[in-house]
Design a protein around this motif. Structure first.
Motif, PDB file in Angstrom:
ATOM      1  N   PRO A 225       1.023  -1.286  -0.082  1.00 57.13           N
ATOM      2  CA  PRO A 225      -0.055  -0.045   0.022  1.00 57.13           C
ATOM      3  C   PRO A 225       0.955   1.303   0.020  1.00 57.13           C
ATOM      4  CG  PRO A 225       0.203  -0.780   2.199  1.00 57.13           C
ATOM      5  CD  PRO A 225       0.838  -1.884   1.385  1.00 57.13           C
ATOM      6  N   THR A 226       0.460   2.263  -0.529  1.00 53.96           N
ATOM      7  CA  THR A 226       0.844   3.516  -0.520  1.00 53.96           C
ATOM      8  C   THR A 226      -0.079   4.663   0.140  1.00 53.96           C
ATOM      9  OG1 THR A 226       2.437   3.128  -2.493  1.00 53.96           O
ATOM     10  CG2 THR A 226       2.125   5.462  -1.779  1.00 53.96           C
ATOM     11  N   VAL A 227       0.234   5.482   1.054  1.00 50.11           N
ATOM     12  CA  VAL A 227      -0.525   6.411   1.518  1.00 50.11           C
ATOM     13  C   VAL A 227      -0.268   7.824   0.887  1.00 50.11           C
ATOM     14  CG1 VAL A 227      -1.479   7.549   3.844  1.00 50.11           C
ATOM     15  CG2 VAL A 227      -0.949   5.132   3.796  1.00 50.11           C
ATOM     16  N   SER A 228      -1.257   8.540   0.567  1.00 53.34           N
ATOM     17  CA  SER A 228      -1.197   9.913   0.160  1.00 53.34           C
ATOM     18  C   SER A 228      -1.862  10.900   1.023  1.00 53.34           C
ATOM     19  CB  SER A 228      -1.430  10.120  -1.272  1.00 53.34           C
ATOM     20  OG  SER A 228      -1.187  11.327  -1.775  1.00 53.34           O
ATOM     21  N   VAL A 229      -0.995  12.120   1.744  1.00 60.89           N
ATOM     22  CA  VAL A 229      -1.669  13.085   2.557  1.00 60.89           C
ATOM     23  C   VAL A 229      -1.554  14.248   1.652  1.00 60.89           C
ATOM     24  CG1 VAL A 229      -1.705  14.072   4.722  1.00 60.89           C
ATOM     25  CG2 VAL A 229      -1.208  11.540   4.597  1.00 60.89           C
TER      26      VAL A 229
ATOM     27  N   VAL B 199       1.197  13.887  -1.306  1.00 61.05           N
ATOM     28  CA  VAL B 199       2.570  13.543  -0.926  1.00 61.05           C
ATOM     29  C   VAL B 199       2.541  12.048  -0.488  1.00 61.05           C
ATOM     30  CG1 VAL B 199       4.602  13.907   0.757  1.00 61.05           C
ATOM     31  CG2 VAL B 199       3.194  15.952  -0.147  1.00 61.05           C
ATOM     32  N   GLY B 200       2.995  10.975  -1.299  1.00 58.88           N
ATOM     33  CA  GLY B 200       2.905   9.774  -1.343  1.00 58.88           C
ATOM     34  C   GLY B 200       4.103   9.275  -0.338  1.00 58.88           C
ATOM     35  N   GLN B 201       3.476   8.170   0.619  1.00 55.54           N
ATOM     36  CA  GLN B 201       4.344   7.716   1.617  1.00 55.54           C
ATOM     37  C   GLN B 201       4.121   6.077   1.445  1.00 55.54           C
ATOM     38  OE1 GLN B 201       3.457   9.658   5.198  1.00 55.54           O
ATOM     39  NE2 GLN B 201       3.545  11.675   4.165  1.00 55.54           N
ATOM     40  N   PRO B 202       5.167   5.411   1.442  1.00 53.41           N
ATOM     41  CA  PRO B 202       4.978   3.972   1.419  1.00 53.41           C
ATOM     42  C   PRO B 202       4.435   3.407   2.761  1.00 53.41           C
ATOM     43  CG  PRO B 202       7.367   4.263   1.234  1.00 53.41           C
ATOM     44  CD  PRO B 202       6.522   5.556   1.337  1.00 53.41           C
ATOM     45  N   ALA B 203       3.782   2.268   2.700  1.00 55.70           N
ATOM     46  CA  ALA B 203       3.184   1.935   4.217  1.00 55.70           C
ATOM     47  C   ALA B 203       3.135   0.518   4.023  1.00 55.70           C
ATOM     48  CB  ALA B 203       1.488   2.396   4.349  1.00 55.70           C
TER      49      ALA B 203
ATOM     50  N   GLY C  16      -1.858   1.475  12.076  1.00 52.07           N
ATOM     51  CA  GLY C  16      -0.720   2.452  12.476  1.00 52.07           C
ATOM     52  C   GLY C  16      -1.495   3.980  12.530  1.00 52.07           C
ATOM     53  N   THR C  17      -0.795   4.669  13.035  1.00 53.88           N
ATOM     54  CA  THR C  17      -1.078   6.238  13.013  1.00 53.88           C
ATOM     55  C   THR C  17      -0.600   7.039  12.092  1.00 53.88           C
ATOM     56  OG1 THR C  17       0.350   6.795  14.896  1.00 53.88           O
ATOM     57  CG2 THR C  17      -1.863   5.909  15.612  1.00 53.88           C
ATOM     58  N   TRP C  18      -1.031   7.964  11.576  1.00 56.70           N
ATOM     59  CA  TRP C  18      -0.602   9.073  10.807  1.00 56.70           C
ATOM     60  C   TRP C  18      -0.952  10.501  11.162  1.00 56.70           C
ATOM     61  CZ3 TRP C  18       1.994   7.926   6.103  1.00 56.70           C
ATOM     62  CH2 TRP C  18       2.081   6.515   5.985  1.00 56.70           C
ATOM     63  N   ALA C  19       0.220  11.441  11.256  1.00 51.77           N
ATOM     64  CA  ALA C  19       0.058  12.668  11.249  1.00 51.77           C
ATOM     65  C   ALA C  19      -0.458  13.582  10.311  1.00 51.77           C
ATOM     66  CB  ALA C  19       1.507  13.118  11.626  1.00 51.77           C
ATOM     67  N   LEU C  20      -1.398  14.493  10.768  1.00 55.62           N
ATOM     68  CA  LEU C  20      -2.077  15.549   9.655  1.00 55.62           C
ATOM     69  C   LEU C  20      -1.469  16.873  10.139  1.00 55.62           C
ATOM     70  CD1 LEU C  20      -5.567  13.804   9.544  1.00 55.62           C
ATOM     71  CD2 LEU C  20      -3.687  13.238   8.156  1.00 55.62           C
ATOM     72  N   PRO C  21      -1.597  17.608   9.212  1.00 53.75           N
ATOM     73  CA  PRO C  21      -1.317  19.109   9.466  1.00 53.75           C
ATOM     74  C   PRO C  21      -2.445  19.574  10.453  1.00 53.75           C
ATOM     75  CG  PRO C  21      -1.444  18.735   6.921  1.00 53.75           C
ATOM     76  CD  PRO C  21      -1.769  17.513   7.845  1.00 53.75           C
TER      77      PRO C  21
ATOM     78  N   ILE D  19       0.368  -1.058  -4.969  1.00 52.42           N
ATOM     79  CA  ILE D  19       1.224  -0.954  -6.270  1.00 52.42           C
ATOM     80  C   ILE D  19       1.865  -2.316  -6.092  1.00 52.42           C
ATOM     81  CG2 ILE D  19       3.428  -0.350  -6.909  1.00 52.42           C
ATOM     82  CD1 ILE D  19       2.495   2.314  -7.071  1.00 52.42           C
ATOM     83  N   ASN D  20       1.879  -2.920  -7.274  1.00 49.47           N
ATOM     84  CA  ASN D  20       2.641  -4.249  -7.471  1.00 49.47           C
ATOM     85  C   ASN D  20       3.287  -4.223  -8.762  1.00 49.47           C
ATOM     86  OD1 ASN D  20       3.163  -6.803  -7.544  1.00 49.47           O
ATOM     87  ND2 ASN D  20       1.216  -7.855  -7.587  1.00 49.47           N
ATOM     88  N   ARG D  21       4.801  -4.084  -8.517  1.00 54.04           N
ATOM     89  CA  ARG D  21       5.688  -4.103  -9.728  1.00 54.04           C
ATOM     90  C   ARG D  21       5.143  -3.031 -10.733  1.00 54.04           C
ATOM     91  NH1 ARG D  21       7.746 -10.216 -10.427  1.00 54.04           N
ATOM     92  NH2 ARG D  21       8.213 -10.527  -8.147  1.00 54.04           N
ATOM     93  N   GLY D  22       4.768  -1.975 -10.381  1.00 53.48           N
ATOM     94  CA  GLY D  22       4.477  -0.789 -11.400  1.00 53.48           C
ATOM     95  C   GLY D  22       2.831  -0.936 -11.715  1.00 53.48           C
ATOM     96  N   TRP D  23       2.233  -1.939 -11.161  1.00 54.35           N
ATOM     97  CA  TRP D  23       0.863  -2.012 -11.455  1.00 54.35           C
ATOM     98  C   TRP D  23       0.172  -1.265 -10.254  1.00 54.35           C
ATOM     99  CZ3 TRP D  23      -2.033  -6.718 -10.595  1.00 54.35           C
ATOM    100  CH2 TRP D  23      -3.447  -6.773 -10.948  1.00 54.35           C
ATOM    101  N   ARG D  24      -0.528  -0.274 -10.595  1.00 53.38           N
ATOM    102  CA  ARG D  24      -1.335   0.441  -9.548  1.00 53.38           C
ATOM    103  C   ARG D  24      -3.097   0.065  -9.524  1.00 53.38           C
ATOM    104  NH1 ARG D  24      -1.361   7.039  -8.574  1.00 53.38           N
ATOM    105  NH2 ARG D  24      -3.280   6.691  -7.275  1.00 53.38           N
ATOM    106  N   PHE D  25      -3.458  -0.228  -8.491  1.00 51.10           N
ATOM    107  CA  PHE D  25      -4.660  -0.658  -8.347  1.00 51.10           C
ATOM    108  C   PHE D  25      -5.517  -0.335  -6.885  1.00 51.10           C
ATOM    109  CE2 PHE D  25      -2.612  -4.307  -6.674  1.00 51.10           C
ATOM    110  CZ  PHE D  25      -3.364  -4.551  -5.641  1.00 51.10           C
ATOM    111  N   GLY D  26      -6.819  -0.415  -6.913  1.00 52.80           N
ATOM    112  CA  GLY D  26      -7.287  -0.255  -5.721  1.00 52.80           C
ATOM    113  C   GLY D  26      -7.310   1.279  -5.059  1.00 52.80           C
TER     114      GLY D  26
END
Length: 105
Positions: free
Chosen positions: A30-34, A37-41, A46-51, A63-70
């Motif tokens: 999974p990749t999380v974007s806030v 700004v994308g961040q690997p997860a 877990g907890t994530w900080a927000l502004p 992401i699976n080897r360059g294939w993006r889904f979900g």
């Protein structure tokens, strides 16, 4: 009386993020974007900080080897961010969108 400033790297707004691993993950991560700004997860909780101010665009995709889904996104309002739990689930198949739901504790 004003509050003292927080040390660098801290925030008052944190949300819990629960990433549910799909059965067909095949090594997908999974990749999380806030706010764009994308961040690997990792799968799990877990907890994530927000502004500290303003609304935030929160997105998750796999992401699976360059294939993006979900991919799924949700706007988190300032008032609802405190103590919120955000749950992500990929779709039933490795194509199409996932779901991202904000729940209050």
């Amino acid at each position: 009386m004003t509050e003292a400033p927080l040390p660098s790297g801290t925030t008052r707004r944190r949300v819990e993020l629960r990433l549910h691993r799909p059965w067909f993950a095949w090594g997908a991560r999974p990749t999380v974007s806030v706010d764009g700004v994308g961040q690997p997860a990792q799968w799990g909780s877990g907890t994530w900080a927000l502004p500290d101010d303003g609304d935030v665009e929160f997105a998750v995709f796999c992401i699976n080897r360059g294939w993006r889904f979900g991919g799924a996104s949700v706007r988190v309002a300032t008032a609802s961010a405190a103590g919120a739990v955000i749950e992500y689930r990929a779709g039933a198949l490795p194509v199409g969108p996932g779901t991202l739901v904000v729940r209050q504790r």
